[in-house]
Design an enzyme around this catalytic site. Sequence first.
Site, short mmCIF file in Angstrom:
data_model
loop_
_atom_site.label_atom_id
_atom_site.label_comp_id
_atom_site.label_asym_id
_atom_site.label_seq_id
_atom_site.Cartn_x
_atom_site.Cartn_y
_atom_site.Cartn_z
N ILE A 208 -69.20 -9.35 -23.68
CA ILE A 208 -68.01 -8.69 -24.25
C ILE A 208 -66.77 -9.38 -23.69
O ILE A 208 -66.64 -9.51 -22.46
CB ILE A 208 -67.94 -7.21 -23.81
CG1 ILE A 208 -69.22 -6.45 -24.19
CG2 ILE A 208 -66.72 -6.50 -24.41
CD1 ILE A 208 -69.41 -5.19 -23.38
N HIS A 209 -65.90 -9.84 -24.56
CA HIS A 209 -64.64 -10.39 -24.04
C HIS A 209 -63.50 -10.37 -25.06
O HIS A 209 -62.36 -10.66 -24.71
CB HIS A 209 -64.83 -11.84 -23.58
CG HIS A 209 -65.01 -12.80 -24.71
ND1 HIS A 209 -66.21 -13.00 -25.32
CD2 HIS A 209 -64.12 -13.59 -25.37
CE1 HIS A 209 -66.07 -13.89 -26.29
NE2 HIS A 209 -64.81 -14.26 -26.35
N ARG A 210 -63.79 -10.03 -26.32
CA ARG A 210 -62.73 -10.15 -27.33
C ARG A 210 -61.60 -9.16 -27.08
O ARG A 210 -61.82 -8.00 -26.76
CB ARG A 210 -63.32 -9.92 -28.72
CG ARG A 210 -64.17 -11.07 -29.22
CD ARG A 210 -63.34 -12.34 -29.29
NE ARG A 210 -64.15 -13.47 -29.70
CZ ARG A 210 -64.04 -14.08 -30.87
NH1 ARG A 210 -63.16 -13.68 -31.74
NH2 ARG A 210 -64.80 -15.11 -31.14
N ASP A 282 -69.67 -9.39 -28.77
CA ASP A 282 -68.52 -9.57 -29.66
C ASP A 282 -68.14 -11.06 -29.72
O ASP A 282 -67.11 -11.43 -30.28
CB ASP A 282 -67.32 -8.71 -29.23
CG ASP A 282 -66.84 -8.99 -27.82
OD1 ASP A 282 -67.30 -9.98 -27.19
OD2 ASP A 282 -65.98 -8.22 -27.32
#
Length: 365
Positions: A208-210, A282
């Site tokens: 997850i990083h968006r 994501d």
Amino acid sequence: MKIVTILGARPQFIKAGSVSREILRQREASADITEVIVHTGQHYDANMSDVFFEEMQIPKPDYFLGIGGKTHGAMTGQMIEKIEEILVQEKPDWVMVYGDTNSTLAGAIAASKLHIKIAHVEAGLRSFNMRMPEEVNRILTDRISSVLFCPTQAAVDNLNKEGINNWQTDAKVVLSGDVMQDGALFYKSLAEKPPGLVVSNNYVLCTIHRAENTDDPKRLSAIFEALNEIAENQQVVLPLHPRTKKITQELQINTQNLTIIEPVGYLNMVWLIDHCAFVMTDSGGLQKEAYFFAVPCITLRDETEWVELVEAGANVLVGADKEKILDAYQNASNRFANEDCDPNLYGGGQASERIVSFLNQGFLI
Ligand code: UD1
Ligand code: UDP
């Protein structure tokens, strides 16, 4: 022919790794190609940058700009200024940019004002969500590129629908395939288990990083609540992006059920993808890598640029809605058989060769 390659973020090292290898291969076969590499410094931790240069034997950058950890405007503006100086000095035939990060846009703007031709690798992708910084970066980059290397037919269709033939440039749209498939095929046999990591035989691999998730506390909390519930049944391995690490700590989000690890290098990541039960992410790149390794993917976004994966039933979009995530988890299929995945959906692993040959010879091999 001289190419200046602009890169700066993790997925760009992985994409450029395959293209640089192909440039060297063609040069050894006596093609007249020189590559000058400019690293903007957008990603700078050793495990977000150096590790990829070492593992993928990407030539050491000729220029390192050290511009990372800033706001969009400061980062992009400072990059444009520094890249312009380099381009004036190097006078390349082409500037090559990858994907949709701030480094991509900065490289494209600097080149266009100097009337240097731009080759955009991963052109034509659209999420149709203009709130995403990536969507703004890729649309603007496409608009000023001379050659648009599209990874998929959907990307070609997007450019045609936008009327690329009316843009009053000599832009050429080339269906090259996806350079990430080249890398996945090349590195599969070199993959290594992350040292010291203990995994069950059916773990979930998550990233997850968006910004759309990390910068919205409601979305980020809902995702982690769902992951914690899943982790009660099945191990969730999460190599944590520094952006997400910082924000989960600030918001004091509970991650104690999860197997959180530092970001890993590409060889470890390929191993983790190849051995997991399924992927939840994501990330743009990871959605396709799941497919390359016949692994189902649950995508923690409201839309995707990789629409062919959703059409093929290999990817399900769940956004950041806890119930939808848990529902998709309950209904997640087992790993696909390799023959269920079309090896040509993303070009079959020859994208780098097509791209370098096109730049060198002016036509598609
Ligand atoms: C960027 C891209 C995104 C891409 C992602 C790949 C833009 C607008 N976004 O997002 O499209 O999917 O890279 O990973 O270009 N940080 C560190 N160490 C690092 C790198 C980042 O600590 O080595 C932290 C810093 O606090 C930084 C934050 O992460 O401010 C965000 O980094 P940034 O490069 O701005 O955006 P990403 O979220 O990484
Ligand atoms: N990746 C990696 N180590 C990690 C997480 C991701 O090597 O800890 C790789 C992943 O396999 C893919 C690329 O990084 O090749 C995707 O980059 P990221 O998710 O950061 O960006 P995006 O593709 O969303 O732009």
